[in-house]
Design a protein around this motif. Structure first.
Motif, PDB file in Angstrom:
ATOM      1  N   PRO A 150       4.931  11.286   0.021  1.00  0.00           N
ATOM      2  CA  PRO A 150       5.730  10.529  -0.828  1.00  0.00           C
ATOM      3  C   PRO A 150       5.175  10.501  -2.297  1.00  0.00           C
ATOM      4  CG  PRO A 150       5.229   9.383   1.172  1.00  0.00           C
ATOM      5  CD  PRO A 150       4.475  10.352   1.148  1.00  0.00           C
ATOM      6  N   ASN A 170       0.764  -1.187  -0.086  1.00  0.00           N
ATOM      7  CA  ASN A 170      -0.036  -0.114  -0.101  1.00  0.00           C
ATOM      8  C   ASN A 170       0.848   1.264  -0.013  1.00  0.00           C
ATOM      9  OD1 ASN A 170      -2.588  -1.230  -0.007  1.00  0.00           O
ATOM     10  ND2 ASN A 170      -3.004  -0.769   2.250  1.00  0.00           N
ATOM     11  N   ARG A 171       2.111   1.250   0.193  1.00  0.00           N
ATOM     12  CA  ARG A 171       2.947   2.287   0.344  1.00  0.00           C
ATOM     13  C   ARG A 171       2.808   3.074   1.488  1.00  0.00           C
ATOM     14  NH1 ARG A 171       6.387   1.652  -4.780  1.00  0.00           N
ATOM     15  NH2 ARG A 171       5.254  -0.119  -5.369  1.00  0.00           N
ATOM     16  N   LYS A 219       2.059  12.100  14.144  1.00  0.00           N
ATOM     17  CA  LYS A 219       2.870  13.338  14.069  1.00  0.00           C
ATOM     18  C   LYS A 219       2.919  14.019  15.576  1.00  0.00           C
ATOM     19  CE  LYS A 219       4.468  13.379   9.813  1.00  0.00           C
ATOM     20  NZ  LYS A 219       5.835  13.238   9.636  1.00  0.00           N
ATOM     21  N   THR A 269      13.676  13.635   5.669  1.00  0.00           N
ATOM     22  CA  THR A 269      12.722  13.316   6.535  1.00  0.00           C
ATOM     23  C   THR A 269      13.147  12.496   7.757  1.00  0.00           C
ATOM     24  OG1 THR A 269      12.064  11.592   4.807  1.00  0.00           O
ATOM     25  CG2 THR A 269      10.733  13.684   4.787  1.00  0.00           C
ATOM     26  N   ILE A 308      10.586  15.683  13.820  1.00  0.00           N
ATOM     27  CA  ILE A 308       9.838  15.238  12.833  1.00  0.00           C
ATOM     28  C   ILE A 308       8.197  15.571  12.912  1.00  0.00           C
ATOM     29  CG2 ILE A 308       8.314  13.169  14.133  1.00  0.00           C
ATOM     30  CD1 ILE A 308      10.932  12.432  11.564  1.00  0.00           C
ATOM     31  N   TYR A 335       5.471  15.171   5.076  1.00  0.00           N
ATOM     32  CA  TYR A 335       6.119  14.579   3.581  1.00  0.00           C
ATOM     33  C   TYR A 335       5.016  13.719   3.007  1.00  0.00           C
ATOM     34  CZ  TYR A 335       8.844  11.210   0.984  1.00  0.00           C
ATOM     35  OH  TYR A 335       9.386  10.514   0.031  1.00  0.00           O
ATOM     36  N   VAL A 353      14.117  12.323  15.743  1.00  0.00           N
ATOM     37  CA  VAL A 353      13.044  11.975  16.817  1.00  0.00           C
ATOM     38  C   VAL A 353      12.191  12.972  16.886  1.00  0.00           C
ATOM     39  CG1 VAL A 353      12.680  11.184  18.866  1.00  0.00           C
ATOM     40  CG2 VAL A 353      14.582  10.160  17.451  1.00  0.00           C
ATOM     41  N   ILE A 365      14.074   9.182   7.207  1.00  0.00           N
ATOM     42  CA  ILE A 365      13.941   7.989   7.188  1.00  0.00           C
ATOM     43  C   ILE A 365      15.214   7.408   6.964  1.00  0.00           C
ATOM     44  CG2 ILE A 365      12.983   6.131   5.501  1.00  0.00           C
ATOM     45  CD1 ILE A 365      10.685   8.251   4.828  1.00  0.00           C
ATOM     46  N   THR A 371      14.741  10.958  -4.438  1.00  0.00           N
ATOM     47  CA  THR A 371      13.900  10.439  -3.253  1.00  0.00           C
ATOM     48  C   THR A 371      14.732  10.052  -1.975  1.00  0.00           C
ATOM     49  OG1 THR A 371      12.496   9.416  -4.784  1.00  0.00           O
ATOM     50  CG2 THR A 371      12.222   8.551  -2.577  1.00  0.00           C
ATOM     51  N   GLU A 379       4.793   7.712  -4.080  1.00  0.00           N
ATOM     52  CA  GLU A 379       3.915   6.539  -3.921  1.00  0.00           C
ATOM     53  C   GLU A 379       2.925   6.790  -2.904  1.00  0.00           C
ATOM     54  OE1 GLU A 379       3.895   4.387  -6.124  1.00  0.00           O
ATOM     55  OE2 GLU A 379       5.946   4.191  -7.075  1.00  0.00           O
ATOM     56  N   ARG A 380       1.616   7.102  -3.248  1.00  0.00           N
ATOM     57  CA  ARG A 380       0.686   7.294  -1.933  1.00  0.00           C
ATOM     58  C   ARG A 380       0.412   6.085  -1.216  1.00  0.00           C
ATOM     59  NH1 ARG A 380       2.584  11.074  -4.248  1.00  0.00           N
ATOM     60  NH2 ARG A 380       1.492  12.804  -5.271  1.00  0.00           N
ATOM     61  N   GLY A 381       0.373   6.011   0.187  1.00  0.00           N
ATOM     62  CA  GLY A 381      -0.111   4.983   0.752  1.00  0.00           C
ATOM     63  C   GLY A 381      -1.131   5.316   1.957  1.00  0.00           C
ATOM     64  N   PHE A 425      24.783   3.298  -1.625  1.00  0.00           N
ATOM     65  CA  PHE A 425      24.198   1.948  -1.468  1.00  0.00           C
ATOM     66  C   PHE A 425      25.071   1.008  -2.213  1.00  0.00           C
ATOM     67  CE2 PHE A 425      19.837   4.243  -1.854  1.00  0.00           C
ATOM     68  CZ  PHE A 425      19.754   4.306  -0.232  1.00  0.00           C
ATOM     69  N   ARG A 443      14.313  11.289   1.601  1.00  0.00           N
ATOM     70  CA  ARG A 443      14.426  10.424   2.775  1.00  0.00           C
ATOM     71  C   ARG A 443      15.353  10.964   3.944  1.00  0.00           C
ATOM     72  NH1 ARG A 443      13.389   4.458  -0.088  1.00  0.00           N
ATOM     73  NH2 ARG A 443      11.205   4.850  -0.590  1.00  0.00           N
TER      74      ARG A 443
END
Lengths: 425, 311
Positions: free
Chosen positions: B80, A210-211, B102, B50, B73, B78, B70, B52, B43, B82-84, B13, B47
């Motif tokens: 992203p 679901n991201r 939040k 933010t 935040i 944020y 911590v 991550i 991205t 790719e919506r979730g 990476f 990240r």
């Protein structure tokens, strides 16, 4: 901390409110009861009733005795016939018999009789019933021939030596109760690990596909999300068991109240078992250990499942192939648990109750046999320590894989890559 | 004062230098465009901002203090690319949950959710489930959950994808509104026409490195090719003046010329006036960001190649 509790709440409420949770919680005990009563009912009603023709050459098996036996053992019907074996050989099927039996003339009390044969056109499975029934008749004939009256018969039947084991530390521990408690606790933990472990994995996969994971981890640490999910689902499992225990109490009380009217052997047996369980003295200790091993085992396996869920994408087959080895280990632990419930002192049981992969199930099968008699304190302490240490390690390790995995899309990572994720700071 | 300062940020990476020594700063209230082709490292950069990802090297400074994932935040919102959202959860509960994560108190969260819902005409949604919403509606919900806790820094990754023009404008107005009220916005996209319209300042990232940094106008000036379009009332004169300019394009009533950098506009105009032409308009043709983007990124391999790095 506040954020973890928010996550726990969401995970818990979103599952407990689901219709499927309510249905399975209600349905499982009903199915279980149906299983118990159904099988006992079926075995009573659906057994084949053999019709056996008996040719008695010895003269001892009188019509009167056979009638009495038919009344006492309705599972099969004996009929005394006068035909010659040669004619019956051809005709028994036409006359409606499943087979026939010839009792030879030399069948006497004075010497050990020959083996008797039920002749039939098919292979009869229930011959042991026939043997038991014949023997009750034979016993009466023996008693009569030997001049043993009813009083002596009673003495002969009832006066027997009996042996049982006694645990010197816990005089109240009854081996059959211990076996029952051990088996049930082990089974419950097995059940939780399989069902709810998979739920953790599915939950992680859902968040990943679901991201939403990316949005959540921009507010909380991935580790908090993982732990929150595992604790939330553990609470769901506990809720379900509490409800089931409540059902058992209700059913137990209801059936005890109604047991005067009912006369079902399976039911009274179940009620008796529950009664024995509740009156057993070490219930608080066992309950505390159950909660410990339940939580330890659940955290241990659920974090592995979470890590697996984080590494796969939408593909269910990928998830299955990765989670299959874990499921196999749990099933393996279940089999060790079954042997440990029977033989709690064997080396397999002892080692199985210390190694963390199997200890949550196996130790629960052993402890009802008593401490420190069957399970020395050092074994319990070692087992608890190893489980604690390894669940902390596994949760930490899985958290590392999870942290990278939930934000990775595309190709399935190799084991080597996963280990590298875990090693990175 | 700079709200956000990023200095020498690096993230490698196993097979890629995702972000390789990027520095920039964003002043308060700015709408900041983070541009770059697919896989440029946007991205990863976001990240890290933010919290991550932890950077391998470099520093992030938020409001003058080193960024602390911590505690800071709550200052960041944020959204992203790719919506979730949880599909089975009710919309109100979901928005409330994300707001509470939040750090918002439940009562405050409900109150400001109600305000936002009525502002974006979402009042009737509260008890609906996400699976009942269209993609555009989900986008609006996502936007609300991003800005609900009044973050100082809002990071929007492709916020308009999937929105129709009406809702697109609605969100665009909200973005301007937020910036006017003091929020700083990082806007990551590869839709250049939106960048020109919205952003004050942009950076262009490619292959993990910053290749452009400046205001939209400044960058256009830097990349100008001294092209001018002159329209005439009649046919354009056929006179050539190679010492002043070269004609790039000619049509029935206009010319596109490229003048030599040292030549002034007046000299060019004087040339045409002397020739007796009736000039209707004289405009400089600045390159579009789209052209600059393509020119900067072109020539580098379209997809990033995998390299082997030593850990």
């Amino acid at each position: 901390m506040n954020k973890i509790s928010l996550i726990i709440q969401r995970e818990y409420l979103s599952r407990v409110r689901k219709r499927t949770f309510i249905i399975t919680t209600l349905l499982f005990p009903l199915l279980y009861l149906a299983l118990i009563f159904g099988t006992s009912y079926l075995s009573e009603k659906a057994g084949t009733k053999l019709k056996i023709a008996i040719i008695d050459s010895s003269g001892s098996f009188t019509q009167q005795r056979i009638d009495k036996a038919n009344k006492d053992f309705p599972n099969s019907t004996f009929t005394l016939v006068q035909e010659m074996p040669a004619t019956l050989d051809k005709q028994f099927e036409q006359k409606g018999f499943d087979g026939y039996l010839v009792i030879p003339a030399n069948t006497m009390v004075s010497h050990s009789p020959d083996q008797l044969v039920v002749k039939s056109k098919k292979t009869l499975g229930a011959v042991s019933d026939v043997q038991t029934k014949l023997n009750t008749i034979w016993n009466e004939i023996k008693y009569e021939n030997l001049g043993i009256d009813t009083l002596k018969q009673q003495l002969l039947n009832e006066s027997q030596l009996k042996v049982k084991s006694e645990n010197m530390e816990h005089k109240t521990t009854d081996a059959s109760v211990a076996y029952g408690i051990g088996f049930v606790s082990g089974f419950l933990i097995y059940f939780i690990l399989i069902i709810y472990g998979a739920q953790v994995m599915m939950g992680v996969m859902e968040e990943k596909t679901n991201r939403i994971a990316e949005i959540i981890v921009s507010s909380v640490k991935p580790f908090q999300l993982m732990i929150g999910k595992i604790i939330g689902i553990a609470c769901v499992a506990l809720t379900q068991f509490l409800l089931w225990i409540a059902f058992i109490f209700i059913i137990y009380n209801a059936t005890r109240a109604g047991s005067g009217m009912l006369n079902n052997s399976a039911l009274t047996g179940a009620v008796g078992g529950v009664q024995q369980l509740f009156t057993s003295t070490n219930v608080p200790v066992i309950l505390a250990l159950f909660v410990f091993y339940f939580l330890g085992g659940f955290f241990f396996y659920a974090s592995i499942y979470a890590a697996v869920g984080s590494t796969v994408n939408e593909d269910m087959r990928e998830a299955q192939s990765l989670s299959f080895p874990i499921t196999m280990i749990i099933i393996f632990a279940f089999f060790i648990m079954m042997t440990a419930a029977k033989d709690p002192g064997s080396p397999l049981a002892v080692w199985g109750s210390i190694i963390p992969f199997t200890s949550p199930l196996v130790m629960m099968a052993r402890v009802p046999y008593g401490m420190p008699g069957t399970v020395p304190y050092w074994q319990l302490a070692l087992s608890m320590f190893v489980l604690m240490a390894s669940f902390l390690f596994v949760t930490w390790f899985a958290g590392k894989i999870y942290r990278t995995g939930i934000l990775m899309y595309g190709k399935k990572p190799t084991w080597k890559e996963m280990i590298r994720w875990a090693m990175r700071k | 004062m700079d709200l956000l300062q990023v200095a020498h940020l690096k993230k490698y990476f196993a097979t890629q230098k995702a972000v390789d020594d990027i520095s920039f700063s964003i002043s308060e209230g700015q709408i900041f465009g983070l541009l770059g082709p697919n896989g440029a490292g946007k991205t990863t950069l976001i990240r890290m901002i933010t919290g991550i990802f932890y950077p391998d090297a470099g520093t992030i400074t938020l409001e003058g203090h080193p960024f602390d994932p911590v505690n800071d935040i709550g200052k960041i919102g944020y959204m992203p690319e790719e919506r979730g959202l949880y599909k089975k959860m009710k919309i109100g509960e979901q928005a409330l949950y994300l707001a509470q994560l939040k750090g918002l108190k439940k009562r405050d969260a409900i109150e400001s959710l109600k305000t936002w819902f009525s502002r974006l005409q979402m009042d009737s949604w509260w008890n609906k489930k996400v699976e009942d919403l269209s993609k555009g509606m989900q986008q609006k919900l996502q936007f609300v959950t991003t800005v609900l806790h009044q973050p100082r820094l809002i990071i929007l990754d492709e916020p308009f994808s999937g929105l129709d023009p009406v809702n697109s404008n609605l969100i665009k107005d909200e973005i301007f509104n937020l910036a006017r009220n003091g929020a700083t916005i990082i806007f990551s996209t590869h839709r250049m026409e939106q960048v020109e319209e919205i952003c004050d300042h942009i950076i262009l990232v490619n292959k993990g490195q910053k290749i452009l940094d400046g205001t939209v106008q400044g960058i256009k000036q830097d990349f100008k090719e001294h092209l001018y379009k002159i329209s005439f009332a009649g046919t354009p004169p056929q006179t050539a003046a190679p010492e002043l300019f070269t004609v790039k394009q000619a049509s029935s009533d206009a010319l596109v010329i490229q003048k030599h950098p040292e030549v002034s506009n007046n000299q060019v105009l004087a040339h045409f006036l002397n020739a007796g032409s009736a000039i209707e308009s004289f405009n400089e043709l600045l390159p579009s960001l789209n052209d600059i983007f393509i020119r900067q990124v072109e020539g580098t391999p379209l997809a990033r190649q995998f390299q082997t790095l030593q850990d």
